[in-house]
Design an enzyme around this catalytic site. Structure first.
Site, PDB file in Angstrom:
ATOM      1  N   CYS A  65       0.810  -1.214   0.000  1.00 33.70           N
ATOM      2  CA  CYS A  65       0.000   0.000   0.000  1.00 33.70           C
ATOM      3  C   CYS A  65       0.842   1.262   0.000  1.00 33.70           C
ATOM      4  O   CYS A  65       0.350   2.336  -0.360  1.00 33.70           O
ATOM      5  CB  CYS A  65      -0.936   0.005   1.204  1.00 33.70           C
ATOM      6  SG  CYS A  65      -0.096   0.068   2.800  1.00 33.70           S
ATOM      7  N   GLU A  79       7.122  -2.315  12.272  1.00 33.56           N
ATOM      8  CA  GLU A  79       5.958  -3.186  12.075  1.00 33.56           C
ATOM      9  C   GLU A  79       6.381  -4.476  11.379  1.00 33.56           C
ATOM     10  O   GLU A  79       7.317  -4.509  10.599  1.00 33.56           O
ATOM     11  CB  GLU A  79       4.867  -2.461  11.279  1.00 33.56           C
ATOM     12  CG  GLU A  79       5.304  -1.938   9.919  1.00 33.56           C
ATOM     13  CD  GLU A  79       5.074  -2.940   8.827  1.00 33.56           C
ATOM     14  OE1 GLU A  79       4.363  -3.925   9.048  1.00 33.56           O
ATOM     15  OE2 GLU A  79       5.629  -2.746   7.735  1.00 33.56           O
ATOM     16  N   SER A  80       5.666  -5.542  11.701  1.00 25.66           N
ATOM     17  CA  SER A  80       6.045  -6.867  11.211  1.00 25.66           C
ATOM     18  C   SER A  80       5.275  -7.305   9.976  1.00 25.66           C
ATOM     19  O   SER A  80       5.575  -8.353   9.408  1.00 25.66           O
ATOM     20  CB  SER A  80       5.850  -7.912  12.320  1.00 25.66           C
ATOM     21  OG  SER A  80       4.492  -7.934  12.746  1.00 25.66           O
ATOM     22  N   GLN A 115       4.552  -9.648   3.711  1.00 30.85           N
ATOM     23  CA  GLN A 115       4.510  -9.139   2.338  1.00 30.85           C
ATOM     24  C   GLN A 115       5.727  -9.594   1.550  1.00 30.85           C
ATOM     25  O   GLN A 115       5.624  -9.976   0.375  1.00 30.85           O
ATOM     26  CB  GLN A 115       4.414  -7.616   2.360  1.00 30.85           C
ATOM     27  CG  GLN A 115       3.106  -7.110   2.947  1.00 30.85           C
ATOM     28  CD  GLN A 115       3.125  -5.630   3.272  1.00 30.85           C
ATOM     29  OE1 GLN A 115       4.192  -5.037   3.462  1.00 30.85           O
ATOM     30  NE2 GLN A 115       1.953  -5.023   3.334  1.00 30.85           N
ATOM     31  N   GLY A 157     -13.408  -5.274   4.570  1.00 28.76           N
ATOM     32  CA  GLY A 157     -12.375  -6.082   3.942  1.00 28.76           C
ATOM     33  C   GLY A 157     -12.020  -7.259   4.824  1.00 28.76           C
ATOM     34  O   GLY A 157     -12.341  -7.286   6.018  1.00 28.76           O
ATOM     35  N   ALA A 158     -11.344  -8.253   4.229  1.00 26.22           N
ATOM     36  CA  ALA A 158     -10.966  -9.451   5.003  1.00 26.22           C
ATOM     37  C   ALA A 158      -9.578  -9.934   4.610  1.00 26.22           C
ATOM     38  O   ALA A 158      -9.248 -11.105   4.794  1.00 26.22           O
ATOM     39  CB  ALA A 158     -11.990 -10.555   4.795  1.00 26.22           C
ATOM     40  N   MET A 162      -4.345  -6.842   5.871  1.00 23.48           N
ATOM     41  CA  MET A 162      -4.452  -5.596   6.616  1.00 23.48           C
ATOM     42  C   MET A 162      -5.738  -5.555   7.440  1.00 23.48           C
ATOM     43  O   MET A 162      -5.752  -5.074   8.570  1.00 23.48           O
ATOM     44  CB  MET A 162      -4.398  -4.410   5.654  1.00 23.48           C
ATOM     45  CG  MET A 162      -4.484  -3.055   6.338  1.00 23.48           C
ATOM     46  SD  MET A 162      -3.083  -2.702   7.431  1.00 23.48           S
ATOM     47  CE  MET A 162      -1.884  -2.145   6.224  1.00 23.48           C
ATOM     48  N   SER A 163      -6.811  -6.108   6.890  1.00 26.37           N
ATOM     49  CA  SER A 163      -8.068  -6.174   7.646  1.00 26.37           C
ATOM     50  C   SER A 163      -7.909  -7.071   8.870  1.00 26.37           C
ATOM     51  O   SER A 163      -8.460  -6.788   9.939  1.00 26.37           O
ATOM     52  CB  SER A 163      -9.191  -6.702   6.755  1.00 26.37           C
ATOM     53  OG  SER A 163      -9.404  -5.851   5.654  1.00 26.37           O
TER      54      SER A 163
END
Length: 440
Positions: A50, A114-115, A120, A189-190, A193-194
């Site tokens: 993102c 952040e992990s 990703q 969203g699922a 990130m959601s």
């Protein structure tokens, strides 16, 4: 061959530019395939998230591959090459390796430490492996980077610094909704990130958690995992009418929430609504924030807030520990890689020595046919020991020199001194070009 990284991120480009650069999964695969076919590039991995798009390649040179990557990035997005170039960063060789390792540790993230970036990177590597875009150079590089990232989170206190994007968004939300335990929260969203949003909201103790997704089964799984409930996409308007906080990260193309939809859903509601938009491209039309009682914060606002909320922590001991870890791991990786570069030449030298021994042994047997089998074996072993001892010191020394910090192409010197055929060495050194899988 050298590692080359070309990309743009929240460090070098505004959110508006990153939004235009957004690549879906298929777009990232297509970009990797086209870059991988460029002259002078043997391997390629594309990381598209993102807030960044990066192309990592194994390149024979610098300028040609750099130009090819820039042209393909421009072709894949809505940005012209001249506009794109203003926002690109480039890392080469040692700096490229250091960047990949720092990225895996979360040091280059919008929310430092952040992990999520580890997952990703793992996904990007898996896609590249499946497509045949990575091989003997980039595959071990990213495998090593993933190990470094895991070490950073298990051996240091970086997680204490690693306020996620969701966490930073919640800090903003608390300025409007100070008591989250009474808030009704909705996750749109699922995806990954959601999932992070749902977990963060659950830990924050929100009064109610609702997950809305176009695929009902995925929404139900995510809601069940965090003590919430799922709602159908068709019920979104009703869900919005009861919500206090919405975190949206659907990955959809186009706005999921626009002014008419939100205005209609909130027409009979006089309580404030906080919307955290973590999607890129945006899920929420910017004009929604102009509606009465509606507060919208997107990635650009969260990015600005990050400078205020974690600036002191970034300079703290946890981050310093991770930077030291990265420095040590980069040095170890480069040492091993330089040593591997001389290994084919050493192998070629020993192969040449064996050829000479075989040739001279055959000549000896022709001149002394009366030698019995025991004598022949002893002669052979003696000659081989002499050759091995003569080669031992130069081969060990060349490995030490090549893996050290001193400059020089010691493998080339070895080839010159022993008159090794460069084509034979190249056959050992250069892996065959990776066969691309053509996707329908």
């Amino acid at each position: 061959m050298s590692v080359l990284v070309v990309g743009l991120s929240h460090h070098t480009a505004p959110i508006e530019v990153l939004e235009r650069m957004a690549l879906g999964p298929l777009g990232a695969i297509d970009l990797a395939a086209r870059v991988g076919r460029a002259e002078g590039i043997s391997e390629c991995l594309v990381l598209a998230t993102c807030n960044r798009v990066e192309v990592v390649v194994e390149a024979e040179s610098f300028h040609g591959p750099l130009t090819a990557i820039g042209e393909e990035l421009s072709r894949s997005t809505a940005l012209g090459l001249e506009e794109l170039t203003e926002h690109l960063y480039v890392h080469y060789e040692d700096r490229a390796v250091s960047h990949v390792f720092s990225l895996a540790c979360g040091l280059d993230s919008m929310a430092v430490g952040e992990s999520q970036v580890l997952g990703q990177l793992r996904d990007a590597l898996s896609v590249a492996q499946h497509a045949g875009h990575v091989g003997p150079q980039l595959n071990p590089l990213f495998q090593h980077a993933l190990r470094v990232g895991k070490r950073a989170h298990s051996e240091t206190a970086i997680d204490a610094v690693a306020a996620s994007l969701v966490g930073l968004g919640l800090e903003r939300a608390r300025t409007v909704l100070p008591d989250l335990s009474a808030a009704r929260a909705v996750v749109l969203g699922a995806g990954s990130m959601s999932g992070l949003a749902a977990a963060t909201l659950s830990r924050a103790g929100v009064g109610e958690l609702v997950v809305v997704n176009r695929t009902a089964e995925r929404a139900a799984r995510l809601a069940d995992a965090h003590g919430g409930r799922a709602a159908a996409w068709g019920d979104l308007a009703h869900v919005l009418s009861q919500a206090d906080l919405v975190v949206s990260c659907t990955g959809a193309v186009g706005h999921v929430l626009d002014v008419p939809a939100v205005a209609c859903a909130r027409a009979a509601v006089d309580t404030p609504l906080v919307v955290i938009d973590l999607a890129l491209p945006r899920d929420v039309a910017p004009q929604v924030g102009g509606l009465p009682g509606v507060h919208v914060w997107g990635l650009s606002e969260i990015q600005a807030g990050r400078r205020d909320t974690v600036a002191d922590a970034v300079e703290g001991s946890a981050v310093a520990q991770v930077r030291d870890l990265v420095t040590a791991e980069v040095a170890a990786y480069l040492t091993d890689r330089r040593a591997q570069r001389v290994a084919p030449t050493v192998a070629a030298l020993r192969a040449r020595a064996h050829e000479v021994v075989d040739l001279e042994y055959a000549r000896l047997l022709q001149r002394l046919p009366e030698l019995d089998e025991a004598s022949r074996s002893e002669v052979r072993r003696t000659v081989q020991r002499v050759v091995d001892k003569l080669l031992h010191t130069p081969t060990v020394r060349v490995k030490e020199l090549q893996s050290g910090e001193t400059s020089g192409d010691y493998a080339h010197a070895l080839r010159e001194l022993f008159d090794l055929d460069p084509h034979e060495v190249a056959a050992v050194t250069s892996p065959p070009r990776i066969r691309r899988r053509v996707r329908p």
